[in-house]
Design an enzyme around this catalytic site. Sequence first.
Site, short mmCIF file in Angstrom:
data_model
loop_
_atom_site.label_atom_id
_atom_site.label_comp_id
_atom_site.label_asym_id
_atom_site.label_seq_id
_atom_site.Cartn_x
_atom_site.Cartn_y
_atom_site.Cartn_z
N CYS A 60 0.83 -1.21 0.00
CA CYS A 60 0.00 0.00 0.00
C CYS A 60 0.86 1.25 0.00
O CYS A 60 0.50 2.26 -0.61
CB CYS A 60 -0.94 0.00 1.21
SG CYS A 60 -0.13 -0.28 2.77
N HIS A 94 -1.35 1.04 7.47
CA HIS A 94 -1.82 1.07 6.10
C HIS A 94 -1.61 2.48 5.55
O HIS A 94 -1.78 3.45 6.27
CB HIS A 94 -3.31 0.70 6.06
CG HIS A 94 -3.93 0.80 4.72
ND1 HIS A 94 -3.64 -0.09 3.72
CD2 HIS A 94 -4.80 1.70 4.20
CE1 HIS A 94 -4.33 0.27 2.62
NE2 HIS A 94 -5.04 1.34 2.91
#
Lengths: 952, 364
Positions: free
Chosen positions: B45, B309
Amino acid sequence: MNPVEQGAGLSWRGCSSGQWLALAAPWQRGAGTAPSMAQWQEVQQLEKAYLDQVHQLYSDDHLPMEVRQYLAPWLEDQNWSQAAELPVSESHSSQAHMLFHTLLAMLDDQYSRFGTRQEDFVLKHNLRKSKLNLQAKYQERPEELANVIANLLLEEKAILSRGHAAQQATAPPPSSAPMETDRQQKISGRLAETRAAVQELDRTVRHLEELQDTFDFRYKVHRMAEGAPASPELARQMGQLQVLLNNLDRSRKSLWQDVLARAQELLGRCETLRDFLLEELAEWKERQRKACLGAPCDTSLSLLETWFTGAAEVLFQLWRLLRALGEQHAKLTYQHDPLTAQLPLLDSRLREQLCCLMKSAFVVEVQPVMPLFNWRPLILKTSNKFSVRARLLVKLQDRSHQLEVEISIDKDPPSLKGFRKFNILTSTSKLLQDNAQLDGLVCDFRHITLKEQRAGGAGKGNRGANEGLLAVTEELHLITLTLKYKYQELALELQTSTLPVVIISSSSQFASAWAAVLWFNMLSPDPKNQLFFSAPPAAPWAQLSEVLSWQFLAATERGLDKEHLQMLAEKLFGPGAPPNSALTWAKFSKDDPPSFSFWTWLEGILNLIRDHLAPLWKDGHIMGFVSRKRERQLLKRKQMGTFLLRFSESTRDGGITCSWVELGEKGQPKVRSVEPYTKVELASLQLPDIIHDYQLLAAENIPENPLKFLYPGTPRDQAFGKYYTERREADLLEQKKYLNRRLIRVSSRQPSESWIPEGVGLEAPAAEQPGANHLEALDVPEPGANYLAAPGLEPGANHQEMPEPGANRLEMLELEASHLGMLEPGASPLEMLELEASHLGMLEPGANPLEMLELEASHMGMPEPGPNRLEMLELEASHLGMPEPGANHLEMLELGTNHLEMLEALNMMRFDSSDPFLPPPDDAPPPELPGPPLFLAADDMPPLQVDSTDFQ
Amino acid sequence: MRKEEDGEESREQAVKRGGKQLRALHGVADLNNGAIGLYNMGLSCCLNSLLQVFFMNTHFTVILRRIRVPIGHAEQKKSVPYQMLLLLEQMQRSKQRAVYPQELAHCLTVHNLKLFVQYDAAQLFLSLWNLIKNQITDWELADRLTRLYTIRVQEYLICEKCSFETTRESNMLTLPLPMFNSSSQRLKTLVGSALQQYAEDSLHCFFQPEQLTDNNMCLCEQCERKTSCLQGMRLTCLPQTLTLHLKRFYFKKSTWTQKISYSLPFSQSLDFNQILTQEQCHPDAKEKADWQYDLFAVVAHSGLASCGHYCAYIRSLTDCRWYCFNDSSVCQVSWDDVKSTYGNSRFHWGETAYLLVYMRKNPQ
């Protein structure tokens, strides 16, 4: 693609083939999720022009409209674009295939539901034809059908949005609806978006489950086949199966990826929504704080409840989805499965959001308040009942747990010497219930009381020993409500606190307790700071003035206007003070005997208005807060007889006075004021009646009412007419046994008194002495009242000139009820004027309206002081030209020098009327001149016994 | 000096030329095909977010599109810029909502940037940028890339005894902005709005000279002994694409890395002329009038330092709307969404801005 490569990291945890069967009607599982209006339904409601477009859309016969109609919910619930997109192998297209066959099965199902009626016959035929057509057309290429349906749905959406846009353009928004703020629109929009996103996610997760089940089933078949003897046919089948498995696996993995990314995305959007909601809630709390102080604020929670509930529903649904994903993950995982790392992360993030949302959703809807003093919340008196209401803004329908709220006070008391401790009595817990009446999930504590904990072994006289650092009314206490919340698998402890309350034990502390509540809620940035009064900040005038205005608004429905506030600011900070001036807490609220604080003064006026002057104040007839200087400026320019009503700055419990302008000796305008009326006077006589009957007895003037025009120029009776007590009509109607009586207070002005011209820099104190030239009128229309007093000189009545050569001082007589009570039996129809005998003597020869003087000292029950020392004037009302209709009043003028001496003696004991708060230089009465108001006690007057017959 | 002036001249030409090319390519470089997501290839990510920030920057894609294609299959597979270009093409052609950056991921693995490793976005940005720059064979193009991203500063050391000054020119790719001031107090904003708030703003704090005393004393050439001195930085040149790095990851004495999640608001535009004092700018600094920036992208991190994330909020240069790139999911968002990455000390798992990319305002 090699199966081993794909299956390498595969850990098989088994699944039942029963799940495969459940696929037959997958859409049924979605029941109970989105209750939003179906697309097809909306389409049918479009206007004709757009409906035509829809017909156009279905004219190509790619998908017959009846299929669209019969299977509408199911069609809309499938992810057709995904089915069309997915990488497919030659022989099998997993998802599109499955959807295609389900569609056919559902058409069959629909077909079988038709009855045998005539009209059904055609429908049956059409449907059958449609099914056969579809079968023929897409049997080999189900993904094409998926594509067709996906595009049709998209097109419908486009037509819908065009139709809606056109609708909105034609119909202007309803003007009556309250304007939504920008943020409110954003919240509603955001809620709708997240709701749609979570529905979409829900569909994908269900699809993922289906794929998973398909995969499980095929994999099982594959494994069973492994044991069978090898044959070329089997090998070919195995190969196909392998390809299918790989494809399934790949699409499943990208779906998982997608679900995770979208869940992250959704959480991000929900964070913004949460920020919006918290801002909105903070504003509500601010409004509630202001409303507690009397501000007119909307404290309704219904919108917030809708939003919080909506947001919680989205988050809980997402939570369920994550758990479903977790179950899938538990069933099947592989190396580098993104779920392994991301699920816990998502779960923590979501849980944090949910906790935050739930915690902020638990609020105190109604701050603690005693029912008897409901206009001033947050003040609690020990052993008096009070109530408090908490509310949970997240109102989920399928709650299964009982939710109990516990109430406690001072959970973490500040470590402060002498800080009092309290117990909450009767019950400390209550259920949170969905109250249809209150329209919310509330917990309503009522009839609870506080009791102080007395430190048991602290020794005697512990009150003295425990004397706290803070005054009782500066001690802030927090009531905390705790809710053990449970919903599905989420268990949380939610807590909310009331605004700090002030606990008093005597009603006399009420005013200063309210001052503390005002100060705290106006200035404390932290709504839980119990030590606020250890170092209370000063209040900026801008803020304070607003709060003060609310006090008037709440008590009387009329706040303070700019001029009022201007006067108060000058009173507090002096003229020309900078706009950022601030008032200290001590100066605001601390009485320093004999003077009193600003708040004590204002509270006195507030009470006076609320109890006696409400209609006048509400209608704006009371200018009220105006300085003497300003008052003079205003009145001087007006015509003679213009008056205004002003609050006294020197009366502790609130006083109101009239000031008027009249001609001075040299023809210059002169402003005079009457001694302030307080609640004592106003309790018996209404201010409008006082104004109406007001008399000025001046030595050289005929008595008259100097109050002619209410500032700026409204005739008196026009302004106050509607408030006058209607007495004359009553008199007319009723042939009473008694004549009606009125009590008027008189003050007179001495001719020797010097008139100080206006504008002379040095204000002569005598001229401005409050109440120096008093003439007060008390009027009691009802015969049964305890009051009875003197002069029946109606305004506009015949005037008497009464030179007072001997008196060099003006007098005011106030007859207390008690001593006039003695007159009652017979004298009720009488009106009495007490004047000095000698004056009357002088009046006698020339005063032609006075026809009869009757002296009956013995009847008066007085020691006969000599014929010319006490005289009775008996006047026939009609002779005096009084307008009193039909009144055959007798009026008695009575005076005695000895009485006058007594009055003078009393004069020396006048009330100290110097302004204890902030004596403005031109407001101070000179010390050498005695203040005029005289209150005679009963025994100051000789007993009077008047028999009514004596006068007939 | 002469050389620098020449550099300036050629730079101006380059800007002009770039502008022309930009106009020619306008609408081609970013969002040509709507916003396309990138599938997460395994804890990628962070890479995905940075790639999107690169691809959405038209000034960067202009350079990327002009690179020389490496000769030979193996060379092509190893070339990061080429693989990026291929990925960009793939995204622009794609009919899907997201594509797999597998070739590029594979290529990066060769250069030791592995999948399934949690990277720090600032660190990865530096590595990635260096890889791109080093692999662009065209010297002029590499130079353009350098000018597009690098911040030039002059570091100085002033002896407090004799006022002797030692200076050193250096280049930086990001400005690492502190979350605390020198006395460990929380900074309140990225840029203070008034003079008295400067003490609480991160950019100001970054340029504040630091006094080196006691153990940190430096050798003064003139005094010929260790003296206490003042160490600081003067800004010489700001690039078109300016990357700010909020030092939210905090290494305590232990190895445990902590994330600082409290709020640090940033604004949509920056004017360095108002932020920096005269002493904080290099006297030779030119184009100071151009030191005006608009926020272009925010790389935000959610979760804890150990597991988190990344996603990227990017304001498209062509349609001027904000988009959120969350791996394969892309959606249009509002400035409020970007604002919610300011951070909040109450939330440990929420999104907080980590890299801020500002873009110089257009000269008009």
